[in-house]
Design a protein around this motif. Structure first.
Motif, mmCIF file in Angstrom:
data_model
loop_
_atom_site.group_PDB
_atom_site.id
_atom_site.type_symbol
_atom_site.label_atom_id
_atom_site.label_comp_id
_atom_site.label_asym_id
_atom_site.label_seq_id
_atom_site.Cartn_x
_atom_site.Cartn_y
_atom_site.Cartn_z
ATOM 1 N N PRO A 172 -9.742 9.927 -3.697
ATOM 2 C CA PRO A 172 -9.383 9.193 -2.473
ATOM 3 C C PRO A 172 -7.897 9.341 -2.196
ATOM 4 C CG PRO A 172 -9.551 7.683 -4.320
ATOM 5 C CD PRO A 172 -9.935 9.036 -4.852
ATOM 6 N N ILE A 173 -7.508 9.139 -0.950
ATOM 7 C CA ILE A 173 -6.088 9.134 -0.615
ATOM 8 C C ILE A 173 -5.501 7.799 -1.070
ATOM 9 C CG2 ILE A 173 -4.390 9.307 1.242
ATOM 10 C CD1 ILE A 173 -6.495 10.835 2.859
ATOM 11 N N PRO A 174 -4.403 7.800 -1.817
ATOM 12 C CA PRO A 174 -3.843 6.527 -2.314
ATOM 13 C C PRO A 174 -3.487 5.580 -1.166
ATOM 14 C CG PRO A 174 -2.841 8.390 -3.439
ATOM 15 C CD PRO A 174 -3.654 8.960 -2.322
ATOM 16 N N ARG A 175 -3.755 4.308 -1.400
ATOM 17 C CA ARG A 175 -3.405 3.263 -0.435
ATOM 18 C C ARG A 175 -2.271 2.413 -1.003
ATOM 19 N NH1 ARG A 175 -7.208 1.383 3.558
ATOM 20 N NH2 ARG A 175 -8.724 3.030 3.963
ATOM 21 N N ARG A 176 -1.300 2.095 -0.157
ATOM 22 C CA ARG A 176 -0.173 1.268 -0.569
ATOM 23 C C ARG A 176 -0.185 -0.003 0.278
ATOM 24 N NH1 ARG A 176 3.110 3.303 -4.083
ATOM 25 N NH2 ARG A 176 2.862 5.509 -4.638
ATOM 26 N N ASN A 177 -0.575 -1.082 -0.334
ATOM 27 C CA ASN A 177 -0.701 -2.339 0.395
ATOM 28 C C ASN A 177 0.651 -2.961 0.700
ATOM 29 O OD1 ASN A 177 -3.573 -2.354 0.503
ATOM 30 N ND2 ASN A 177 -3.613 -2.927 -1.665
ATOM 31 N N ALA A 178 1.665 -2.611 -0.072
ATOM 32 C CA ALA A 178 3.022 -3.084 0.194
ATOM 33 C C ALA A 178 3.827 -1.934 0.791
ATOM 34 C CB ALA A 178 3.676 -3.577 -1.090
ATOM 35 N N MET A 179 4.578 -2.221 1.845
ATOM 36 C CA MET A 179 5.378 -1.181 2.476
ATOM 37 C C MET A 179 6.504 -0.760 1.540
ATOM 38 S SD MET A 179 5.778 -2.371 6.441
ATOM 39 C CE MET A 179 7.150 -1.218 6.585
ATOM 40 N N PRO A 180 6.650 0.546 1.284
ATOM 41 C CA PRO A 180 7.750 0.992 0.422
ATOM 42 C C PRO A 180 9.091 0.875 1.137
ATOM 43 C CG PRO A 180 6.562 2.872 1.306
ATOM 44 C CD PRO A 180 5.787 1.649 1.722
ATOM 45 N N SER A 181 10.133 0.713 0.371
ATOM 46 C CA SER A 181 11.471 0.718 0.959
ATOM 47 C C SER A 181 11.795 2.132 1.447
ATOM 48 C CB SER A 181 12.504 0.278 -0.072
ATOM 49 O OG SER A 181 12.615 1.243 -1.105
ATOM 50 N N GLN A 186 12.038 7.985 0.479
ATOM 51 C CA GLN A 186 12.808 9.224 0.410
ATOM 52 C C GLN A 186 12.744 9.860 -0.972
ATOM 53 O OE1 GLN A 186 16.620 7.591 2.000
ATOM 54 N NE2 GLN A 186 16.689 9.475 3.191
ATOM 55 N N ARG A 187 12.916 9.056 -2.002
ATOM 56 C CA ARG A 187 13.097 9.595 -3.348
ATOM 57 C C ARG A 187 11.793 9.817 -4.100
ATOM 58 N NH1 ARG A 187 18.196 5.894 -5.594
ATOM 59 N NH2 ARG A 187 19.749 6.635 -4.055
ATOM 60 N N GLU A 188 10.775 8.996 -3.817
ATOM 61 C CA GLU A 188 9.603 9.009 -4.690
ATOM 62 C C GLU A 188 8.282 9.334 -3.992
ATOM 63 O OE1 GLU A 188 9.524 5.138 -6.448
ATOM 64 O OE2 GLU A 188 11.685 5.148 -6.868
ATOM 65 N N LEU A 189 8.187 9.062 -2.690
ATOM 66 C CA LEU A 189 6.865 9.085 -2.066
ATOM 67 C C LEU A 189 6.678 10.147 -0.988
ATOM 68 C CD1 LEU A 189 6.439 5.223 -1.618
ATOM 69 C CD2 LEU A 189 5.570 6.656 -3.477
ATOM 70 N N SER A 190 7.722 10.868 -0.637
ATOM 71 C CA SER A 190 7.621 11.747 0.522
ATOM 72 C C SER A 190 6.988 13.105 0.236
ATOM 73 C CB SER A 190 9.014 11.964 1.133
ATOM 74 O OG SER A 190 9.895 12.556 0.193
ATOM 75 N N PRO A 295 13.536 19.435 2.605
ATOM 76 C CA PRO A 295 12.316 20.240 2.464
ATOM 77 C C PRO A 295 11.647 19.977 1.121
ATOM 78 C CG PRO A 295 14.108 21.583 3.320
ATOM 79 C CD PRO A 295 14.713 20.266 2.916
ATOM 80 N N PRO A 296 10.337 19.787 1.100
ATOM 81 C CA PRO A 296 9.644 19.590 -0.179
ATOM 82 C C PRO A 296 9.708 20.863 -1.021
ATOM 83 C CG PRO A 296 8.247 18.994 1.704
ATOM 84 C CD PRO A 296 9.424 19.721 2.247
ATOM 85 N N PRO A 297 9.646 20.725 -2.333
ATOM 86 C CA PRO A 297 9.669 21.915 -3.194
ATOM 87 C C PRO A 297 8.551 22.904 -2.863
ATOM 88 C CG PRO A 297 9.988 19.924 -4.495
ATOM 89 C CD PRO A 297 9.632 19.469 -3.115
ATOM 90 N N GLU A 298 7.382 22.383 -2.461
ATOM 91 C CA GLU A 298 6.247 23.250 -2.161
ATOM 92 C C GLU A 298 6.345 23.865 -0.769
ATOM 93 O OE1 GLU A 298 5.983 20.014 -2.819
ATOM 94 O OE2 GLU A 298 5.375 19.999 -4.951
ATOM 95 N N TYR A 299 7.320 23.403 0.051
ATOM 96 C CA TYR A 299 7.439 23.904 1.424
ATOM 97 C C TYR A 299 8.916 24.036 1.787
ATOM 98 C CZ TYR A 299 5.437 24.869 6.006
ATOM 99 O OH TYR A 299 5.033 25.499 7.164
ATOM 100 N N PRO A 300 9.612 24.973 1.157
ATOM 101 C CA PRO A 300 11.071 25.079 1.355
ATOM 102 C C PRO A 300 11.477 25.522 2.756
ATOM 103 C CG PRO A 300 10.235 26.924 0.047
ATOM 104 C CD PRO A 300 9.104 25.948 0.175
#
Length: 448
Positions: A172-181, A186-190, A295-300
């Motif tokens: 499943p696609i992960p669900r985040r019930n709390a809005m991330p900062s 930027q650092r962890e979820l993008s 740019p993501p590492p997989e899509y420079p």
């Protein structure tokens, strides 16, 4: 119609300025001269049928050139097309009597300038919107929208439980019930997809300005408007085509659930919020889109959209069963489900996955004699060379023998989920994604 001419006065004098000939020189001096002659005739209130025929010819010639020219080189042709549409509409409006048929024809032509050419040029879009409103007020009045609990709405289904993941996916696609900062985003979820359930539930589009209301959708446009629609459930099939259609007729089909129509009609990847600016006020752009992601590492090769806002908004509106086949786009995407439910399939852009997606070979669009597209091998029109579309139907489990690599390498890493009204899906550039409407659906994509 003196007031529309007052509105258009700066535009008309800009067409007559010496710099105009220089800016549109690639279109040919004769064509530019015809536009300047028409502008002068309109100022003098003496436009005639010969001038109108010449403008019609310029519009047709500019359209042909637009189809034949690379996207990066079309600015002057788009401007010529748009300006000729405005001038011809103004010519019609100063030639009494202006009846309902003439008014509708002018609005349709002005919509074409917005849809086909984007109406470039200083303040041209604003002028077109003002002219359309003025024509509607004087010749095509409509009842204002009043929000009630009995407004006619887009048909929806009652679904008691969450749908299972697709057989062509493993997670499943992960669900985040709390809005991330913003920092966490930027650092962890993008670099990975996620869903923010109910993120858009407070939008006006889901409350006092309900996009589920057919009456509201009619009111924001007014009478006489046209929109581009796809004819066919899936743009990768041979019988798929595009055409312009009355907005009212399109909404009629949605209201009737269009289940009995011979052809499925789908308004896909259209900047409806620019064509009908009131709709832009019904949404709230999340701050995440302005975080200037690297740019993501997989899509420079990622680059933000090249417009001033570095943001592209597109609307997707259609009945149950419409499908966007699995393809890639070169931008980050916040995809907002406003009305109805839509099932999403995702797979990463890793080389071993992409190699297993069986993309169509590069092809060029074919055109009908009337200039309509009959096939579209890539969904992303801003950078078609960076898009791919798979031959695999990711919503079916019947192709295991035909596409064995897909089942071996893509399915184990694929994700799926069904978006509910108010849900927002995020995914990075380069990710394979496919969408299927489970009922009449209205979505907004935000490329950034």
């Amino acid at each position: 119609m003196l007031l529309p001419l007052q509105l258009a006065s700066p535009f008309l004098h800009s067409v007559l300025a010496p710099s105009y000939s220089q800016e549109l020189a690639p279109c040919g001096a004769e064509r530019v001269h015809k536009l300047q002659g028409a502008a002068q005739d309109i100022i003098n209130l003496c436009s005639g049928p010969d001038a109108c025929r010449e403008l019609d010819q310029v519009i047709e010639q500019a359209y042909i050139e637009l189809l034949a020219t690379r996207l990066s080189d079309t600015l002057h042709w788009r401007r010529l097309y748009s300006d000729a549409c405005v001038l011809l509409s103004l010519s019609d409006l100063i030639s009494p009597p202006v009846n309902e048929e003439t008014a509708t024809s002018c609005i349709k032509r002005l919509d074409h300038a917005l849809i086909i050419a984007g109406a470039p040029g200083q303040h041209t879009q604003t002028l077109i919107h003002e002219l359309i409103l003025r024509i509607q007020d004087e010749h095509l009045p409509a009842k204002p929208y009043v929000h009630t609990t009995t407004n006619s709405g887009i048909p929806t289904k009652v679904v008691p439980t969450r749908a299972p993941i697709l057989p062509t996916s493993s997670h499943p696609i992960p669900r985040r019930n709390a809005m991330p900062s913003l920092t966490a985003f930027q650092r962890e979820l993008s670099n990975r997809p996620f869903i923010l359930p109910g993120f858009a539930s407070d939008w006006p589009a889901m409350n006092e300005h309900p996009w589920r209301s057919i009456e509201y959708l009619r009111s924001v446009a007014g009478r006489g408007r046209v929109v581009p629609v796809e004819v066919g459930a899936d743009y990768s099939t041979d019988d798929w085509t595009q055409s312009m259609m009355s907005w009212d007729d399109f909404l009629d089909g949605l209201e009737k659930n269009s289940a009995h129509q011979q052809k499925i009609l789908y308004m896909a990847q259209h900047n409806l919020l620019s064509q009908f600016p009131v709709l832009r006020e019904d949404i709230m752009i999340p701050d995440y889109v302005y975080t200037a992601l690297s740019p993501p590492p997989e899509y420079p090769s990622y680059r933000a959209p090249s417009n001033e806002e570095e943001l592209v908004l597109n609307a997707w509106l259609g009945p149950s069963g419409t499908v966007s086949p699995a393809h890639t786009d070169p931008f980050f995407n916040f995809y907002v489900q406003v009305v109805g439910r839509k099932t999403v399939w995702l797979a990463p852009s890793a080389p071993h996955v992409t190699d297993a997606m069986y993309p169509y070979p590069p092809t060029s669009s074919s055109l009908t004699a009337g200039g309509e597209h009959t096939h579209n091998p890539a969904a992303n029109q801003l950078a078609p060379s960076m898009s791919n579309t798979t031959q695999v139907d990711v919503f079916s489990d019947q192709d295991k023998d035909t596409f064995p690599l897909f089942w071996e390498h893509a399915v184990p890493e694929a994700l799926s989920e069904t978006l509910e009204p108010g849900d927002v899906l995020f995914f990075p550039p380069g990710w394979w994604h496919a969408m299927r409407s489970e009922e009449t659906s209205f979505s907004v994509s935000m490329w950034f």
